[in-house]
Write an enzyme that holds these catalytic residues in place. Structure first.
Site, PDB file in Angstrom:
ATOM      1  N   ASP A 114       0.935  -0.738   0.183  1.00  0.00           N
ATOM      2  CA  ASP A 114       0.080   0.334  -0.270  1.00  0.00           C
ATOM      3  C   ASP A 114       0.905   1.162   0.203  1.00  0.00           C
ATOM      4  O   ASP A 114       0.399   2.515  -0.734  1.00  0.00           O
ATOM      5  CB  ASP A 114      -0.479  -0.093   1.306  1.00  0.00           C
ATOM      6  CG  ASP A 114      -1.654  -0.488   1.523  1.00  0.00           C
ATOM      7  OD1 ASP A 114      -2.240  -1.969   0.285  1.00  0.00           O
ATOM      8  OD2 ASP A 114      -2.507  -1.051   2.037  1.00  0.00           O
ATOM      9  N   SER A 124     -35.388  -7.145 -14.331  1.00  0.00           N
ATOM     10  CA  SER A 124     -34.925  -7.742 -12.304  1.00  0.00           C
ATOM     11  C   SER A 124     -35.327  -8.532 -12.973  1.00  0.00           C
ATOM     12  O   SER A 124     -35.711  -9.408 -13.595  1.00  0.00           O
ATOM     13  CB  SER A 124     -36.693  -6.603 -11.373  1.00  0.00           C
ATOM     14  OG  SER A 124     -37.453  -7.125 -11.672  1.00  0.00           O
ATOM     15  N   LYS A 140     -25.917 -13.441  -5.240  1.00  0.00           N
ATOM     16  CA  LYS A 140     -26.681 -12.667  -5.396  1.00  0.00           C
ATOM     17  C   LYS A 140     -26.219 -11.299  -4.026  1.00  0.00           C
ATOM     18  O   LYS A 140     -26.896 -11.450  -2.808  1.00  0.00           O
ATOM     19  CB  LYS A 140     -28.386 -12.600  -5.569  1.00  0.00           C
ATOM     20  CG  LYS A 140     -29.238 -11.955  -5.138  1.00  0.00           C
ATOM     21  CD  LYS A 140     -30.481 -11.733  -5.208  1.00  0.00           C
ATOM     22  CE  LYS A 140     -31.354 -10.134  -6.415  1.00  0.00           C
ATOM     23  NZ  LYS A 140     -31.049  -9.437  -4.628  1.00  0.00           N
ATOM     24  N   LYS A 195     -28.499 -18.530 -14.257  1.00  0.00           N
ATOM     25  CA  LYS A 195     -29.277 -17.514 -15.215  1.00  0.00           C
ATOM     26  C   LYS A 195     -29.002 -18.674 -16.371  1.00  0.00           C
ATOM     27  O   LYS A 195     -27.796 -19.638 -16.286  1.00  0.00           O
ATOM     28  CB  LYS A 195     -27.957 -16.484 -15.756  1.00  0.00           C
ATOM     29  CG  LYS A 195     -27.952 -15.810 -14.593  1.00  0.00           C
ATOM     30  CD  LYS A 195     -27.003 -14.065 -15.216  1.00  0.00           C
ATOM     31  CE  LYS A 195     -26.995 -13.402 -14.198  1.00  0.00           C
ATOM     32  NZ  LYS A 195     -26.396 -12.639 -13.626  1.00  0.00           N
ATOM     33  N   CYS A 203     -55.879   8.948  23.482  1.00  0.00           N
ATOM     34  CA  CYS A 203     -54.764   9.092  23.890  1.00  0.00           C
ATOM     35  C   CYS A 203     -54.159   9.366  22.353  1.00  0.00           C
ATOM     36  O   CYS A 203     -53.742   9.439  21.465  1.00  0.00           O
ATOM     37  CB  CYS A 203     -55.155   7.784  23.297  1.00  0.00           C
ATOM     38  SG  CYS A 203     -53.488   7.019  23.459  1.00  0.00           S
TER      39      CYS A 203
HETATM   40  N1  5U1 Z   1     -25.123 -11.383  -9.198  1.00  0.00           N
HETATM   41  C1  5U1 Z   1     -26.664 -11.356 -10.045  1.00  0.00           C
HETATM   42  N2  5U1 Z   1     -27.641 -10.116  -9.801  1.00  0.00           N
HETATM   43  N3  5U1 Z   1     -28.438  -9.745 -10.448  1.00  0.00           N
HETATM   44  C2  5U1 Z   1     -29.244  -8.784 -10.535  1.00  0.00           C
HETATM   45  N4  5U1 Z   1     -26.636 -11.180 -10.856  1.00  0.00           N
HETATM   46  C3  5U1 Z   1     -28.301 -10.725 -12.160  1.00  0.00           C
HETATM   47  N5  5U1 Z   1     -28.446 -10.426 -13.057  1.00  0.00           N
HETATM   48  C4  5U1 Z   1     -29.825  -9.486 -12.315  1.00  0.00           C
HETATM   49  C5  5U1 Z   1     -29.795  -8.920 -11.892  1.00  0.00           C
HETATM   50  C6  5U1 Z   1     -31.601  -8.276 -11.364  1.00  0.00           C
HETATM   51  O1  5U1 Z   1     -30.524  -9.301 -13.726  1.00  0.00           O
HETATM   52  C7  5U1 Z   1     -30.594  -9.630 -14.848  1.00  0.00           C
HETATM   53  C8  5U1 Z   1     -30.800 -11.227 -14.457  1.00  0.00           C
HETATM   54  C9  5U1 Z   1     -31.129  -9.217 -15.555  1.00  0.00           C
END
Ligand code: 5U1
Length: 672
Positions: free
Chosen positions: A31, A80, A114, A289, A430
């Site tokens: 650092d 979303s 997530k 996904k 009250c």
């Molecule tokens: N890790 C991750 N979080 N997240 C949130 N991937 C991811 N993909 C998202 C969202 C809302 O949306 C896509 C699948 C469109």
């Protein structure tokens, strides 16, 4: 080497070290050595300001605070995610995908954590960060470029030579658990408000108008997708695309993996759940996904969520702590809620020292005592709750008692057997129930005080101008004129409306008191039966149960209400302030309208609809909303429509307004 070349070299060295440190998590210098390089660049730029450019690592923090955030329309909508809370929901997700492509043998999926942060879009052109925006409503977000530029983990330039013309990077800005703790410790030291959780801290930091403040916040970033991209060939799958982003200098989760089926997803979920507490940042689940972009495209999306991805959420986290005490809070409707005071404990990233116990029945059912070790749960943004007892206190477990007096106003607490909720009976007095009681009192079907809306009531209470409904009638023009946004004309109108409301009916007055379970119809029946307020106030439960619609519970609510001396005082004050109603004539036990059913339709010109209804009811008639074979009379005002047509079709007698007035007149004068 020329000065310009020296500056360029220092900048690229610094960017390389930032990449190694933040993205690869593998720094190659200390650092102190990094700081030395940075200072050298700062000094050179200070001596040669003509070489300073906005994309220099020294220029991340803009000089001027912003006036506000502009809006940015996303070129590709930010979607979303659908949530799955169980294995079977994940299996169903997987099944739906396979059903769409029966001919494809294997469909790979990716799994990644997530994060619980703020979703953002980073827009790069020719490798340069041009702007950054929040997700907003998915179509348009806020321009947070100045703040995002302060996050060293986010490159101002992409690495490499073969870069896209345009690249929208989707990802999450968050604050680590450690960063969050440090931020809150500093806030406590400075006697400032602490953040409830890391997500709020990240969102709050990004909403600062002064980027200098944002620069001091420990914000971090992970990329998890791509919006628009042009100028280079996009890899054909998500996994490879994320590797490409990483090569360009963007931070991608080290826990992104590829799996072959839903079983692989569920194994990943278990593994991440086991690691969750040890991860340096908060996660609230994992995301699956479909890896292949062509299959993703084929699946498309529903509403704002893709069919090719799902968030598998973790169950609410439960943590053990000690129940130190129980206090009771009084809500706007008088409901008493037991609140647990707990030895402070972190639950899903938030320090919790209070939690709801819901009601006394729940406490009994869960057999919770003060001193017990209890399990506390928090899910999303909901209020933490005590789930149950983990370990009973061996010796000193104390029973929890419902207070007999309201902790706010000391009126009696009413707890009817069989009802979960206990309530303060001082509804008119009250402070906890003040605003609600006043708004109900003023409402159209109660005292009909035009112009007394919720904002005004809240203001009057906050300014200490009224504490009970009786105080309304002592408001003066000069008091009202002091209020914000109150023009003299409005103040005049309000005083006139208050004055008008002084003349009312017993039924309306009873309804306006807000006695539990006494709605308009019950109020009318009570008025009709008892004929005077004084008679009603001294009625016991058997007497009250004589009234149609009044059962034992409603009767007990009425008795409890009038037994509370605080309420009686407010009623006396109202009468003293001039609130009055016509004495009701002796009860109609005979007369040709008793038991007859009327329907009113169309516009009445002389009487208001409610007035006509009240007069008919006072004469023993019923007023229904729709026409049937049981209807005796339809009163048709001007522009009567389908009800009149139906009456004619059914052969029901129809009268106009003049005939109604005559009928009312003749019945009032005692004619049979
Ligand atoms: N890790 C991750 N979080 N997240 C949130 N991937 C991811 N993909 C998202 C969202 C809302 O949306 C896509 C699948 C469109």
């Amino acid at each position: 080497m020329t000065i310009a070349a020296h500056i360029t070299q220092l900048r690229s060295e610094i960017e390389e070290h930032l990449y190694r440190y933040h993205v690869l998590d593998a720094p190659t210098i200390s650092d102190a050595a990094y700081d030395q390089l940075f200072r050298e660049l700062e000094q050179l730029e200070a001596a040669h300001p003509e070489y300073v450019t906005p994309d220099s690592p020294t220029q991340r923090v803009g000089a001027k605070p912003l006036a506000g955030f502009g809006e940015i329309r996303h070129r590709v909508a930010m979607l979303s995610l659908e949530n799955a809370f169980s294995e079977s929901e994940v299996q169903a997700f997987w099944q739906r995908i396979n059903d769409r492509f029966p001919h494809i043998k294997s469909i790979d999926l990716t799994c990644e954590p997530k994060l619980d942060g703020v979703a953002v879009n980073l827009h790069y052109e020719k490798g340069k960060l041009i702007y950054a925006a929040t997700r907003g409503d998915g179509e348009t977000g806020e321009d947070i470029t100045s703040n995002v530029r302060t996050i060293r983990m986010i490159p101002l330039h992409l690495r490499g030579t073969h870069l896209p013309e345009v690249l929208d990077v989707r990802g999450e800005i968050y604050i680590s658990k450690k960063g969050f703790a440090a931020l809150n410790e500093a806030a406590v030291r400075r006697d400032e408000k602490i953040f409830a959780n890391p997500r709020n801290a990240a969102a709050g930091s990004l909403r600062q108008l002064d980027p200098k403040i944002t620069a001091k916040r420990p914000l971090e970033f992970f990329a998890h997708g791509v919006g628009e991209m042009s100028g280079v060939d996009l890899p054909t799958a998500h996994f490879d695309c994320m590797r490409m982003l990483q090569a360009w200098g963007l931070r991608v989760s080290p826990d992104l993996i590829k799996v072959a089926d839903s079983e692989g997803c569920l194994n990943y979920y278990q593994a991440m759940q086991a690691r969750r507490a040890h991860l340096p940042y908060e996660i609230d689940g994992v995301v699956y996904k479909v890896n292949d972009y062509k299959i993703q495209q084929n699946l498309g999306f529903v509403a704002r969520a893709p069919r090719w991805a799902i968030a598998h959420k973790f169950p609410a986290e439960e943590v053990m702590t000690t129940l130190l005490a129980v206090e009771f809070q009084v809500g706007r409707t008088g409901a008493l809620t037991p609140v647990a005071r707990l030895a402070p404990v972190a639950v899903a990233g938030v320090m919790v020292s209070n939690a709801t116990l819901h009601n006394m029945d729940e406490i009994k059912r869960k057999d919770i005592h003060i001193g017990d070790k209890v399990m506390v749960r928090r899910a999303g943004d909901v209020i933490p709750e005590v789930v149950g007892v983990a370990v009973r206190h061996a010796h000193h477990a104390l029973e929890i008692h419902l207070p007999t007096m309201c902790p706010v106003c000391h009126s009696h607490v009413e707890h009817i057997a069989g009802e979960a909720v206990a309530r303060c009976s001082g509804g008119l007095f009250c402070p906890a129930q003040r605003v609600q009681a006043i708004l109900h009192f003023a409402s159209r079907r109660a005292m009909d005080i035009v112009g007394l809306g919720d904002k005004l009531v809240e203001q009057l209470v906050a300014e200490g101008m009224i504490s009970t409904i009786a105080d309304l009638y002592h408001l003066t023009l000069s008091q009202l004129a002091q209020l914000e946004r109150m023009a003299e004309k409005s103040a005049d109108n309000l005083l006139a409306a208050l004055d008008k409301s002084r003349t009312t009916t017993l039924a309306r007055f009873l309804f306006s008191l807000g006695i539990r379970e006494v709605g308009e119809a019950t109020a009318r029946q009570l008025a009709e039966h008892f004929r005077s307020l004084d008679a009603l106030m001294i009625a016991d439960t058997p007497a009250l149960e004589q009234v149609a619609d009044v059962g034992p519970i409603v009767a007990r609510h009425i008795v409890a209400f009038f037994a509370e001396k605080h309420n009686v005082k407010v009623i006396n004050d109202l009468r003293a302030a001039g609130v009055h109603w016509p004495a009701l004539p002796a009860r109609v036990s005979s007369g040709k309208l008793i038991g007859k059913t009327f329907v009113l339709t169309g516009t009445l010109n002389t009487l208001a609809r409610d007035e006509a209804k009240e007069k008919l009811q006072a004469l023993g008639a019923k007023v229904a909303g729709s026409v049937s074979a049981k209807t005796d009379f339809v009163v048709a005002g001007s522009d009567a429509g389908s009800k009149l047509a139906k009456a004619e079709a059914l052969g029901v007698k129809v009268m106009d307004e003049a005939a109604l007035l005559e009928l009312l007149q003749s019945n009032c004068s005692g004619a049979p």
